[in-house]
Design a protein around this motif. Sequence first.
Motif, PDB file in Angstrom:
ATOM      1  N   VAL A 197       0.844  -1.208   0.000  1.00 44.30           N
ATOM      2  CA  VAL A 197       0.000   0.000   0.000  1.00 44.30           C
ATOM      3  C   VAL A 197       0.873   1.249   0.000  1.00 44.30           C
ATOM      4  CG1 VAL A 197      -1.676   1.325   1.346  1.00 44.30           C
ATOM      5  CG2 VAL A 197      -1.977  -1.129   1.070  1.00 44.30           C
TER       6      VAL A 197
ATOM      7  N   THR B 120      -3.509  -3.645  -4.666  1.00 44.41           N
ATOM      8  CA  THR B 120      -4.091  -2.811  -3.610  1.00 44.41           C
ATOM      9  C   THR B 120      -5.502  -2.309  -3.904  1.00 44.41           C
ATOM     10  OG1 THR B 120      -3.041  -0.832  -4.530  1.00 44.41           O
ATOM     11  CG2 THR B 120      -1.834  -2.032  -2.827  1.00 44.41           C
TER      12      THR B 120
ATOM     13  N   VAL C 151      -8.785  -3.560  -2.117  1.00 41.68           N
ATOM     14  CA  VAL C 151      -8.970  -3.134  -0.727  1.00 41.68           C
ATOM     15  C   VAL C 151      -9.209  -1.626  -0.652  1.00 41.68           C
ATOM     16  CG1 VAL C 151      -7.858  -3.022   1.539  1.00 41.68           C
ATOM     17  CG2 VAL C 151      -7.566  -5.040   0.116  1.00 41.68           C
ATOM     18  N   LEU C 152      -8.540  -0.874  -1.504  1.00 39.17           N
ATOM     19  CA  LEU C 152      -8.677   0.582  -1.450  1.00 39.17           C
ATOM     20  C   LEU C 152     -10.023   1.071  -1.977  1.00 39.17           C
ATOM     21  CD1 LEU C 152      -5.128   1.715  -2.636  1.00 39.17           C
ATOM     22  CD2 LEU C 152      -6.050   1.819  -0.329  1.00 39.17           C
TER      23      LEU C 152
ATOM     24  N   VAL D  89     -12.938   1.291   0.596  1.00 37.71           N
ATOM     25  CA  VAL D  89     -12.644   2.362   1.558  1.00 37.71           C
ATOM     26  C   VAL D  89     -12.856   3.709   0.886  1.00 37.71           C
ATOM     27  CG1 VAL D  89     -10.831   3.403   2.966  1.00 37.71           C
ATOM     28  CG2 VAL D  89     -11.063   0.917   2.872  1.00 37.71           C
TER      29      VAL D  89
ATOM     30  N   SER E 132      -7.685   7.127   1.351  1.00 32.87           N
ATOM     31  CA  SER E 132      -7.938   5.693   1.508  1.00 32.87           C
ATOM     32  C   SER E 132      -6.678   4.888   1.844  1.00 32.87           C
ATOM     33  CB  SER E 132      -8.635   5.128   0.275  1.00 32.87           C
ATOM     34  OG  SER E 132      -7.872   5.319  -0.874  1.00 32.87           O
ATOM     35  N   PRO E 133      -5.487   5.208   1.295  1.00 35.19           N
ATOM     36  CA  PRO E 133      -4.306   4.444   1.725  1.00 35.19           C
ATOM     37  C   PRO E 133      -4.011   4.619   3.218  1.00 35.19           C
ATOM     38  CG  PRO E 133      -3.827   5.563  -0.320  1.00 35.19           C
ATOM     39  CD  PRO E 133      -5.152   6.069   0.157  1.00 35.19           C
TER      40      PRO E 133
ATOM     41  N   VAL F  97      -6.479   2.437   5.111  1.00 32.81           N
ATOM     42  CA  VAL F  97      -6.126   1.021   4.968  1.00 32.81           C
ATOM     43  C   VAL F  97      -4.888   0.696   5.798  1.00 32.81           C
ATOM     44  CG1 VAL F  97      -5.299  -0.712   3.320  1.00 32.81           C
ATOM     45  CG2 VAL F  97      -7.254   0.721   2.754  1.00 32.81           C
TER      46      VAL F  97
ATOM     47  N   LEU G  90      -5.977   0.320   9.325  1.00 35.99           N
ATOM     48  CA  LEU G  90      -6.688  -0.951   9.501  1.00 35.99           C
ATOM     49  C   LEU G  90      -5.725  -2.137   9.527  1.00 35.99           C
ATOM     50  CD1 LEU G  90      -9.797  -0.376   7.217  1.00 35.99           C
ATOM     51  CD2 LEU G  90      -9.742  -0.462   9.714  1.00 35.99           C
ATOM     52  N   ILE G  91      -4.690  -2.086   8.704  1.00 32.70           N
ATOM     53  CA  ILE G  91      -3.689  -3.155   8.709  1.00 32.70           C
ATOM     54  C   ILE G  91      -2.949  -3.172  10.040  1.00 32.70           C
ATOM     55  CG2 ILE G  91      -1.525  -3.951   7.670  1.00 32.70           C
ATOM     56  CD1 ILE G  91      -2.581  -2.890   4.986  1.00 32.70           C
TER      57      ILE G  91
END
Length: 103
Positions: A21, A54, A57-58, A61, A74-75, A78, A81-82
Amino acid sequence: MILDALFFLVQAGLNLFFWAVILAAVLSLLVGFGVLDTRNRLVWTLSDFFYRVTEPVLRPVRNRLPNLGGIDLSPLVVLLLIQAAMLLVAAIRGYMLRAGIYF
């Protein structure tokens, strides 16, 4: 022994995705500012790879965040969240160790 391998694989996967990411965001910025040119085959290949890894997942979000114009947060979401998932995995492993479920 098997649970150690499982926890290692989950943490390694989360760590690899964390860096993917970050690299995707930096690569996107460099392409956006014209530092890198996507007509270069290597740049295009790397950009396409990180986009494909990526974006699944992005995108969800990005759809849930408010539109801030040209700013994409959004990155950052994410990545947070990671990090939370990594802390959760470490906590679960710690609880299992303290409970004596595995050694």
